[in-house]
Design an enzyme around this catalytic site. Sequence first.
Site, PDB file in Angstrom:
ATOM      1  N   GLY A 135       1.938  -0.102  12.779  1.00 15.65           N
ATOM      2  CA  GLY A 135       1.295   1.197  12.533  1.00 15.65           C
ATOM      3  C   GLY A 135       1.936   2.310  13.339  1.00 15.65           C
ATOM      4  N   LYS A 185       0.808  -1.237   0.000  1.00 16.66           N
ATOM      5  CA  LYS A 185       0.000   0.000   0.000  1.00 16.66           C
ATOM      6  C   LYS A 185       0.835   1.279   0.000  1.00 16.66           C
ATOM      7  CE  LYS A 185      -2.527  -2.576   3.010  1.00 16.66           C
ATOM      8  NZ  LYS A 185      -1.932  -2.668   4.279  1.00 16.66           N
TER       9      LYS A 185
HETATM   10  P1  AMP Z   1       1.956  -3.449   3.448  1.00 18.02           P
HETATM   11  O1  AMP Z   1       0.888  -3.884   4.418  1.00 18.02           O
HETATM   12  O2  AMP Z   1       1.522  -2.335   2.593  1.00 18.02           O
HETATM   13  O3  AMP Z   1       3.287  -3.232   4.109  1.00 18.02           O
HETATM   14  O4  AMP Z   1       2.149  -4.677   2.468  1.00 18.02           O
HETATM   15  C1  AMP Z   1       2.685  -5.925   2.848  1.00 18.02           C
HETATM   16  C2  AMP Z   1       2.293  -6.927   1.782  1.00 18.02           C
HETATM   17  O5  AMP Z   1       2.768  -6.479   0.538  1.00 18.02           O
HETATM   18  C3  AMP Z   1       2.874  -8.308   1.963  1.00 18.02           C
HETATM   19  O6  AMP Z   1       1.839  -9.183   2.295  1.00 18.02           O
HETATM   20  C4  AMP Z   1       3.464  -8.649   0.581  1.00 18.02           C
HETATM   21  O7  AMP Z   1       3.078  -9.916   0.136  1.00 18.02           O
HETATM   22  C5  AMP Z   1       2.837  -7.606  -0.288  1.00 18.02           C
HETATM   23  N1  AMP Z   1       3.645  -7.293  -1.499  1.00 18.02           N
HETATM   24  C6  AMP Z   1       4.917  -6.878  -1.546  1.00 18.02           C
HETATM   25  N2  AMP Z   1       5.303  -6.703  -2.809  1.00 18.02           N
HETATM   26  C7  AMP Z   1       4.251  -7.026  -3.597  1.00 18.02           C
HETATM   27  C8  AMP Z   1       4.019  -7.050  -5.007  1.00 18.02           C
HETATM   28  N3  AMP Z   1       4.991  -6.720  -5.886  1.00 18.02           N
HETATM   29  N4  AMP Z   1       2.794  -7.395  -5.444  1.00 18.02           N
HETATM   30  C9  AMP Z   1       1.832  -7.758  -4.590  1.00 18.02           C
HETATM   31  N5  AMP Z   1       1.987  -7.754  -3.240  1.00 18.02           N
HETATM   32  C10 AMP Z   1       3.178  -7.393  -2.761  1.00 18.02           C
END
Ligand code: AMP
Length: 420
Positions: free
Chosen positions: A368, A198
């Site tokens: 967070g 995100k």
């Molecule tokens: P966040 O909560 O935004 O820190 O996202 C963490 C999640 O991002 C993890 O579950 C990863 O599997 C996912 N993630 C990281 N890189 C990618 C990517 N290139 N495409 C899809 N999901 C991703």
Amino acid sequence: MKRTIKEVEELSGKKVLLRADFNVPLDENTNAILDTTRITEELPTIQYLVDAGAKLIVCSHLGRPNGVEEKYSLKPVADELAKHFEGKVTFCPVTIGTEAKKMVRKLKDGEILVLENVRFDEREEANDPKFAKELASLAEFYVNDAFGTAHRKHASTYGVAEILPSAIGFLIEKELSVIENAYTNPKRPFVAVLGGAKVKDKINVIKKLIDVADTVLIGGGMAFTFLAAQGKNIGDSLFAEENLNDAKNILKLAEKKGKKLLLPIDNVALENNKVYKVLEMHEGMEGLDIGPKTVKMFIKEIKKAGQIVWNGPVGKYEDKRFAKGTNKIAKAIAKSKAFSIIGGGDSISAINACGCAEQIDHLSTGGGASLKLMEGSSLPAVDIIGKVKKLKVANSKKKSSAKSKKAPAKTKCKKEKVEE
Ligand code: AMP
């Protein structure tokens, strides 16, 4: 820095309410605690308060219960604590009310009462003033050491601090001072590695890091919004259209400030259920990990770093086929001599998975909350500390520093490692 428990006098004989973060993972079938890190990390604060002769009342949330749900009871946590404070721990099957008050009255100096899950009452998360008042009525002093929920304005993290005189515990003190020192006095070059899915959650952190860091490396799903902002074809990869302008502004900001902002130059992508290493993406292709050239480029920067901050995996690391990038980055950070800070559950899992957590200087306990802190925002549950001043506060002029965050020698617990 906020008032800490070391600056509070006359804790002996006082009823002290400690808000801890005992949100530990439990086995679905046996209810056994799967990982006791959150408990062991809280031991120095508890030991200090016990040694100071406080009548300690401990509260926490655990999971996301819908009303009273036995599987989210804090009883297993109380049992675990009893292993460290033999004969001193009692579990209270309710959070507030007559029974809780009765059990508090029976507490002797240096004894611990663990209250039932604060989230069994829906008024906790609503920061209901009546619930906060009930909770506060159990004690004369409040200590918050739940860093993981410090960005939340709940009754047990905020409401009680509006009623009782208060201080922060060792865990929050350490989190605040490590980030503060890293930002105000960074060892250079200061390299930040950001990933995850995100973009929206990390926009402010990236802006802040462009200000304070020398190099910002962006990987993970969120990198594609930046690549799209540069006009690159990102195929069917993650894309946050609503943040496209933010990404463009960040790229401009980095250029204006003369900071190095590096994006992936190749990717590991999925197309028709087949995995490819590609320099360029096309429609139908989904980028799920940084490619080998990007890994090399990122590691080159990591090797030069004097300080590293990492938050977020650089690929969909839960799937083995896309975990290589994140694992290599984790290992490179662990190997580096730079002062390293890792925040966010996924990055911590990745560092644990490669068995190199010991080589990291600071593992932040709150996802967070650590992002908020890193973007320079204040944490409501920390801000409110010290608002009510009733107890006499010692005149400590010592400025806190990351190195002085350890509990005093007499607070040593059975498990030495907890002082980290
Ligand atoms: P966040 O909560 O935004 O820190 O996202 C963490 C999640 O991002 C993890 O579950 C990863 O599997 C996912 N993630 C990281 N890189 C990618 C990517 N290139 N495409 C899809 N999901 C991703």
